[in-house]
Write a protein that holds these residues in place. Structure first.
Motif, mmCIF file in Angstrom:
data_model
loop_
_atom_site.group_PDB
_atom_site.id
_atom_site.type_symbol
_atom_site.label_atom_id
_atom_site.label_comp_id
_atom_site.label_asym_id
_atom_site.label_seq_id
_atom_site.Cartn_x
_atom_site.Cartn_y
_atom_site.Cartn_z
ATOM 1 N N PRO A 143 -3.606 -11.065 -1.181
ATOM 2 C CA PRO A 143 -2.679 -11.181 -2.321
ATOM 3 C C PRO A 143 -1.868 -12.476 -2.295
ATOM 4 O O PRO A 143 -1.541 -13.009 -3.356
ATOM 5 N N ALA A 154 -4.398 -6.370 -2.238
ATOM 6 C CA ALA A 154 -3.661 -5.741 -1.132
ATOM 7 C C ALA A 154 -4.507 -4.630 -0.502
ATOM 8 O O ALA A 154 -4.539 -4.476 0.721
ATOM 9 N N ASN A 155 -5.217 -3.866 -1.328
ATOM 10 C CA ASN A 155 -6.091 -2.815 -0.778
ATOM 11 C C ASN A 155 -7.189 -3.418 0.083
ATOM 12 O O ASN A 155 -7.477 -2.923 1.174
ATOM 13 N N LEU A 179 4.564 -5.149 -6.855
ATOM 14 C CA LEU A 179 3.531 -5.207 -5.809
ATOM 15 C C LEU A 179 3.406 -6.628 -5.257
ATOM 16 O O LEU A 179 3.077 -6.827 -4.084
ATOM 17 N N LEU A 216 -3.633 -8.093 -8.053
ATOM 18 C CA LEU A 216 -2.881 -8.196 -6.796
ATOM 19 C C LEU A 216 -2.911 -6.865 -6.047
ATOM 20 O O LEU A 216 -2.885 -6.836 -4.812
ATOM 21 N N TRP A 217 -2.941 -5.779 -6.793
ATOM 22 C CA TRP A 217 -3.075 -4.449 -6.175
ATOM 23 C C TRP A 217 -4.422 -4.335 -5.461
ATOM 24 O O TRP A 217 -4.492 -3.910 -4.299
ATOM 25 N N ALA A 270 3.941 -7.655 -1.307
ATOM 26 C CA ALA A 270 2.975 -8.419 -0.503
ATOM 27 C C ALA A 270 3.666 -9.621 0.147
ATOM 28 O O ALA A 270 3.406 -9.945 1.307
ATOM 29 N N LEU A 298 4.124 -3.585 -11.960
ATOM 30 C CA LEU A 298 3.005 -4.262 -11.291
ATOM 31 C C LEU A 298 3.505 -5.468 -10.496
ATOM 32 O O LEU A 298 2.992 -5.767 -9.413
ATOM 33 N N THR A 341 0.828 -1.211 0.000
ATOM 34 C CA THR A 341 0.000 0.000 0.000
ATOM 35 C C THR A 341 0.867 1.267 0.000
ATOM 36 O O THR A 341 0.412 2.321 -0.421
ATOM 37 N N LEU A 358 -1.969 -8.963 -13.072
ATOM 38 C CA LEU A 358 -1.049 -8.404 -12.075
ATOM 39 C C LEU A 358 -1.736 -7.312 -11.261
ATOM 40 O O LEU A 358 -1.510 -7.181 -10.055
ATOM 41 N N ALA A 359 -2.613 -6.532 -11.919
ATOM 42 C CA ALA A 359 -3.301 -5.443 -11.217
ATOM 43 C C ALA A 359 -4.295 -5.981 -10.181
ATOM 44 O O ALA A 359 -4.619 -5.287 -9.208
#
Lengths: 310, 310
Positions: free
Chosen positions: B92, B160-161, A156, B156-157, A160, A153, A93, B153-154
């Motif tokens: 994630p 995490a959020n 990230l 995973l973002w 994690a 990407l 984050t 891949l996004a």
């Protein structure tokens, strides 16, 4: 790990060479990084020897293209340090705003735009894109920005894992390492430097796609085996082939041997795939094959040389 | 949100149409998803109406190409559900093995290979890639796999959020939403369906790149505004333009109005950019412009229709 790596890794059977302008390019890359605020003093970057790696990857390239690759590798090293050092890389984050701002930069494809909110890394990445754009090879530019997007990407994912003290399974690591290693953007700029960029019809050829994956694995794994001890000294990094194999076998020595065995086996497969491609496509693919050979050999030689200063 | 969305969003000034074969394709897509084990019964997928969205995006496409797009959208809906429902999408480290296995599938570029370890999503994605490959447009295939990689891949973002109950800042959200929305793979298959795929020299053109970003934003934001209440009922999702704007303004009503204002402003910019491109490149860009117009209009009409069943 130098003597261990030397004793267990099969030496890539490709000629190693270095560009005549290595030293000058090293100075220029350092100046560039300093001018753009990527580094405060050059000592650390000098030790990392981005120009040494770039000049081994394209020993016969025009000077400006070698410089571009050397600057990209410098940028990747600085990004790597930023992730390793101030905790950015172990908190997805915290990393996400930087990644998003850098993705904004890539979306401009080298055109000027508002200053991104991510410190000096943004303008430096914009400068790299601008210079790729100058060669007027839109396919190369698009391939470069796409590869950089995947790299960013994938960071990230690393973050994690670090946050959770997670050692990824081998199979997952192998896939993700190819992206976090920044191999594909580097190969793209080397293809540009050596005029070896394969057209789309070749890159989607199953054998070609396989060769690219094999080359990326070899580059990443060689780096992993050589750097394992170094990384290990400052606390084990989960993102190393030796670590993930050790976790799976439950034994570090077995992990080290398994990593070397993987590299050696992959090198054999690489050589066979390369011969098949040459037999099938002939001289047309030679420049692109040279890019990949150079990179595999460059990583090996550069890792050996880098160890001297470790 | 239907009446609110209707009252505040500017209607995209493009003709809306639907393919004559929508119903048949809807049945085929459902059969495909069932045969490959993506769904147990078709009810939910039927409500999501992937074929309705696809058939609005390419109302004049050859049937097989419409079907391919409809199957892709079905796949994306199933992936979305998998992330939303069994907690995969909010951890994630749990999501990463699935993402890595799906990336392995993409690396094969539609060639047969070992069964990936990620349930039915893997073979279904492999089937999509295989069918894109059949058209022998390597640049389209490479663009499709690259866009899917960024999408995966996004995710995973997002995970995490969710894990951190984090509402991303607006600027970061806008960048990442374009990837998590699966817009680019969908546009790529629509370009394929309408023979509108722009060549590399056009896609790296700054105006063209800008148009693609504008189109992707409009598609994502329209979806966000229409779906906000629905998502909100089952607990607020941080990944919605209204949510991120509400967090920034501290006020939900202001957030809703700000989201609509963004959409309307972006639509104006889109129309100007489109005119400039037409003036500059002429008829050659019309098919690619049609793809993007269709998608913007399709999302608006499909969101309206979907609301009827919500």
């Amino acid at each position: 790990m130098r003597s261990f790596a030397l004793s267990v890794l099969r030496e890539p059977p490709f000629t190693g060479a270095q560009h005549d302008d290595t030293e000058a390019v090293a100075r220029e890359s350092e100046d560039w990084a300093q001018r753009l605020g990527l580094i405060n003093n050059g000592q650390r970057l000098r030790r990392a020897d981005a120009a040494g790696l770039a000049s081994r990857a394209c020993p016969q390239a025009p000077r400006d293209r070698l410089r571009l690759l050397s600057d990209l590798i410098s940028w990747l090293f600085v990004m790597d340090d930023a992730c390793d050092e101030d905790g950015l890389g172990s908190d997805p984050t915290r990393l996400a705003p930087t990644v998003a701002a850098l993705l904004d930069v890539l979306d401009r494809h080298g055109e000027p735009g508002a200053a991104p909110a991510c410190g000096p890394l943004g303008p430096a990445l914009a400068d790299l894109c601008r210079r790729v754009r100058v060669y007027r090879r839109p396919a190369v530019l698009l391939r470069f920005t796409a590869a950089m997007r995947e790299y960013l990407l994938a960071l990230l994912w690393e973050a994690a894992n670090r946050e959770h003290d997670r050692v990824p399974p081998v199979h997952e690591y192998v896939q993700m390492r190819r992206h976090t290693g920044g191999v594909f953007p580097s190969l793209t700029l080397t293809d540009l430097a050596l005029d070896g960029f394969p057209p789309a019809e070749r890159r989607a050829d199953p054998q070609w796609a396989a060769l690219d994956l094999l080359a990326a694995n070899l580059i990443c794994w060689c780096n992993d085996v050589f750097s394992y001890r170094k990384e290990h000294r400052t606390g084990p990094d989960a993102h190393n082939l030796v670590t993930v194999l050790s976790a799976e076998t439950g034994d570090e020595t077995a992990g080290m041997r398994a990593a070397a065995a993987r590299f050696n086996h992959e090198l054999g497969t690489y050589l066979t795939t390369e011969s098949d491609l040459l037999a099938q496509h002939g001289e047309a693919v030679r420049p692109a094959l040279a890019t990949r050979r150079n990179w595999i050999r460059a990583t090996y030689d550069w890792s050996l040389a880098a160890e001297r200063y470790a």
